[in-house]
Design an enzyme around this catalytic site. Structure first.
Site: not given
Length: 408
Positions: A156, A182, A193, A280, A403, A408
């Site tokens: 993702t 992933k 996790t 991230e 995040n 979106s």
């Protein structure tokens, strides 16, 4: 998958096929991102399965069903949906999972409870049954694909595809393990996790496979964190097809059992590190080594308190050797600690010993260490023999950017 690749990314490894595993991908269209978003693994009859799942109480129907399915210890297929977590969706979400299980079972002439389903993505939106039906139908007839294709499809916000492989000699035969995973955000060690899948041609009893996976999880997936948030969908599954022809492993008394367990742990540790390296917005991979705790579990909890501290993580992002923030994190962990016995270092250079800053402390080598992509923090509690290592990443503006517009 994100277009911008993490600076900590590792190239996808060369991974051999696993006898009894057929991989396929398809496009269900869960999001308008113009790529495949459904990974399908067909497994040979007699495949054993084990799993560990999130303890998040708002978990998805996929997790609830999977927990029950692994008790039977058998599997014939795996379906992973990307773009929609199907969590917090009530009976509609469960109906969608059961539809997928039945559709695959009909296609493979197996029982529905032998079909495992995972979903990842936005929370609170029921998985569209029509898209799921079309995606599964396409996957059932799609050509076989590579491990890298399968890994890319389940991603993702991941910025690179993640895989790992290992081998072991069992009962005089070489057995192979291949795995994909992933995970990038919503990563915290409350069992798994992320979504991870391990495949091996070894013959292993379901009970022993579960024992090995649970043990490997404790010192790999349960020792990583990106942001302290435990996903509603966390799942790690291990599948053993038995096609290597070894005498089935039923316990640690079986020939080669130790070697298999070690290889499984190696694969899990590789995967865990890859997830952290794709955290991230991550720019630095951080290893936190805790020694001198009253026991290993206490050391792990102290390490995670440090790893989850936004103040520690932002200091590392800013390349600031602010060891006082580590002191703070140790103190808030809720584990036995003595201020006057505490020692803290970075990259092998001690900044404080036995509760006091070192008089001859030179920050220059620490500052140089913090400029690198891989950072180590050492903590010695001075209380006992307990030790643990945990892994995390720094916290940057990139985490906020990713995040803030996730839906979106």
């Amino acid at each position: 998958m994100s277009d911008a690749v993490s600076p900590l990314a590792s190239p996808f490894p060369v991974m051999p096929p696993i006898a009894g595993v057929k991989l396929r991908v398809a496009r269900a269209g869960y999001k308008d991102w113009g790529r495949c978003d459904l990974t399908f693994a067909e497994l040979a009859e007699g495949t054993a399965v084990a799993g560990v799942f999130t303890r998040n109480v708002c978990c998805s129907s996929e997790v609830e069903l999977g927990r029950e399915q692994v008790k039977a210890g058998r599997a014939r297929a795996l379906v992973v949906n990307a773009g929609n977590s199907n969590a917090f969706t009530g009976y509609r979400g469960r109906e969608a999972v059961e539809q997928i299980m039945k559709q695959v079972a009909d296609g493979l002439s197996c029982e529905a409870d032998e079909v495992f389903v995972s979903s990842t993505g936005v929370i609170g939106v029921p998985l569209p049954k029509d898209k799921a039906r079309e995606g599964v139908a396409a996957a059932l007839v799609a050509p076989q694909c590579s491990w890298e294709d399968a890994a890319r499809t389940i991603g993702t916000t991941d910025t690179f595809s993640k895989g790992a492989t290992a081998q072991a000699v069992v009962d005089g035969r070489t057995v192979t393990l291949c795995a994909i995973i992933k995970g990038s955000g919503m990563i915290a060690p409350d069992m798994a996790t992320m979504l991870g899948y391990i495949f091996t041609d070894a013959a292993v009893s379901p009970a022993f496979l579960q024992e090995c996976l649970s043990a490997a999880n404790r010192s790999s997936f349960s020792c990583i964190t990106v942001d302290s948030d435990t996903s509603t969908s966390d799942t790690v599954l291990a599948f053993a097809t038995g096609k290597a022809g070894n005498a089935p492993l039923t316990g640690f008394d079986s020939p080669g059992a130790d070697a298999f367990a070690s290889a499984l742990h190696d694969v899990c540790k590789q995967l865990a590190h890859l997830v952290v390296k794709d955290g991230e917005g991550a720019q630095k991979f951080i290893t936190i080594s805790v020694t001198g705790a009253i026991n290993d579990e206490s050391a792990r909890k102290v390490g995670l308190a440090i790893a989850n501290s936004p103040l520690v993580k932002t200091a590392i992002a800013g390349e600031d050797a602010n060891w006082g923030r580590v002191v703070m994190a140790v103190g808030k962990a809720g584990e036995p600690a003595d201020r006057d016995k505490l020692s803290i270092g970075f990259g092998g250079t001690w900044a404080a010993r036995d509760g006091l800053p070192l008089a001859d402390y030179d920050e220059a080598p620490v500052a140089a260490h913090l400029k690198g992509r891989e950072v180590t923090i050492e903590v010695d509690l001075g209380l006992g023999d307990g030790r643990a290592t945990v892994w995390t990443c720094d916290l940057t503006h990139g985490y906020i950017s990713i995040n803030a517009d996730y839906r979106s």
